[in-house]
Design a protein around this motif. Structure first.
Motif, short mmCIF file in Angstrom:
data_model
loop_
_atom_site.label_atom_id
_atom_site.label_comp_id
_atom_site.label_asym_id
_atom_site.label_seq_id
_atom_site.Cartn_x
_atom_site.Cartn_y
_atom_site.Cartn_z
N GLU A 129 0.65 -1.15 0.07
CA GLU A 129 0.02 0.08 -0.05
C GLU A 129 0.91 1.25 -0.23
N THR A 130 1.93 0.95 0.81
CA THR A 130 2.71 2.30 0.80
C THR A 130 3.49 2.75 -0.47
N MET A 131 3.76 1.67 -1.12
CA MET A 131 4.51 1.63 -2.73
C MET A 131 3.64 2.15 -3.49
N LEU A 132 2.42 1.68 -3.61
CA LEU A 132 1.43 2.55 -4.48
C LEU A 132 0.95 3.78 -4.22
N PHE A 133 0.94 4.16 -2.86
CA PHE A 133 0.71 5.68 -2.37
C PHE A 133 1.85 6.51 -3.08
N VAL A 134 3.33 5.89 -2.84
CA VAL A 134 4.22 6.91 -3.40
C VAL A 134 4.11 6.97 -4.88
N MET A 135 3.92 5.90 -5.64
CA MET A 135 4.04 6.08 -6.87
C MET A 135 2.54 6.87 -7.39
N THR A 136 1.54 6.88 -6.79
CA THR A 136 0.38 7.62 -6.90
C THR A 136 1.03 9.09 -6.97
N LEU A 137 1.79 9.45 -5.86
CA LEU A 137 2.03 10.72 -5.77
C LEU A 137 3.34 11.15 -6.85
N CYS A 138 3.95 10.12 -7.18
CA CYS A 138 4.90 10.25 -8.22
C CYS A 138 4.23 10.81 -9.58
N LEU A 139 3.06 10.21 -9.69
CA LEU A 139 2.34 10.41 -10.89
C LEU A 139 1.48 11.66 -10.83
N LEU A 140 1.27 12.05 -9.64
CA LEU A 140 0.65 13.29 -9.42
C LEU A 140 1.63 14.29 -9.93
#
Length: 217
Positions: A129-140
């Motif tokens: 979940e943490t990794m997905l959250f970080v990657m979503t922020l990267c996409l943002l």
């Protein structure tokens, strides 16, 4: 670090596109968001690994199932809680539904080998979940930077050269990153200088927020 004499010291660091990323992160305060959401736990770690899957299968056509699925997929119902026709008509509902794909396409970068997403291995569901959250922020961050550049190019009615040398007002941020390769921060006796900041790169910087420009100027 290179020492020329007892009185002169030169330190060279690769800056490249990192100033753009840092500036965009500063602009939206993403560091504070991550610290608040994730916290710090020294017991957990991220390590590299590789998983290989092999599937052996035999395909078989099922005409009855295909016919049933075709009937099922023949029509779709789109619903909304906006009931006023003057605020959102049927055509706009369909358009907004189709525009969801633009967000979903943004996650294609996860499959790009340049980002090494497949080289990360996490040990528990919380870290997934943490990794997905970080990657979503990267996409943002990526999309905000790309949107800012495109918006300012279209507003000024100008363009920058793409990979084949043609002018475009819709460059990808990945191409902008490539354009900034070779920029270095050189510190001579404590005095910082930016090397290889060409006129074209300065023009691109002017399309970005001041939080990005401060790392180069």
């Amino acid at each position: 670090m290179l020492t020329l004499s007892t009185s002169t010291t030169i330190e060279v660091k690769n800056l490249d596109h990192l100033g753009i990323i840092a500036g965009l992160i500063d602009e939206i305060g993403i560091v504070e968001i991550i610290n608040e959401k994730l916290g710090i736990d020294k017991r957990e770690k991220i390590s590299s690994g590789q998983t290989v899957y092999k599937i052996t299968a035999k395909s078989e056509k099922q005409d009855q199932e295909i016919t049933a699925r075709e009937k099922q997929a023949g029509r779709f119902i789109l619903a909304t809680n906006v009931l006023e026709q003057d605020l959102l008509n049927s055509a706009e509902i369909l358009l907004n539904y189709k525009n969801q794909q633009s967000c979903e396409r943004g996650f294609r970068f996860l499959k790009d080998p340049v980002f090494f997403a497949d080289s990360l291995f996490v040990e528990n569901p919380q870290r997934v979940e943490t990794m997905l959250f970080v990657m979503t922020l990267c996409l943002l961050v990526y999309n905000l930077g790309q949107r800012e550049i495109r918006k300012n190019l279209q507003r000024a009615k100008v363009g920058i050269k793409n990979q084949v040398g043609k002018l475009t007002d819709r460059p990808t941020l990945r191409w902008i990153f490539q354009c900034f390769q070779g920029i270095h921060a050189v510190v001579i006796d404590g005095v910082k200088q930016i090397v290889n900041l060409t006129d074209e790169r300065q023009f691109i910087l002017n399309l970005l927020p001041s939080s990005c420009q401060k790392y180069y100027l």
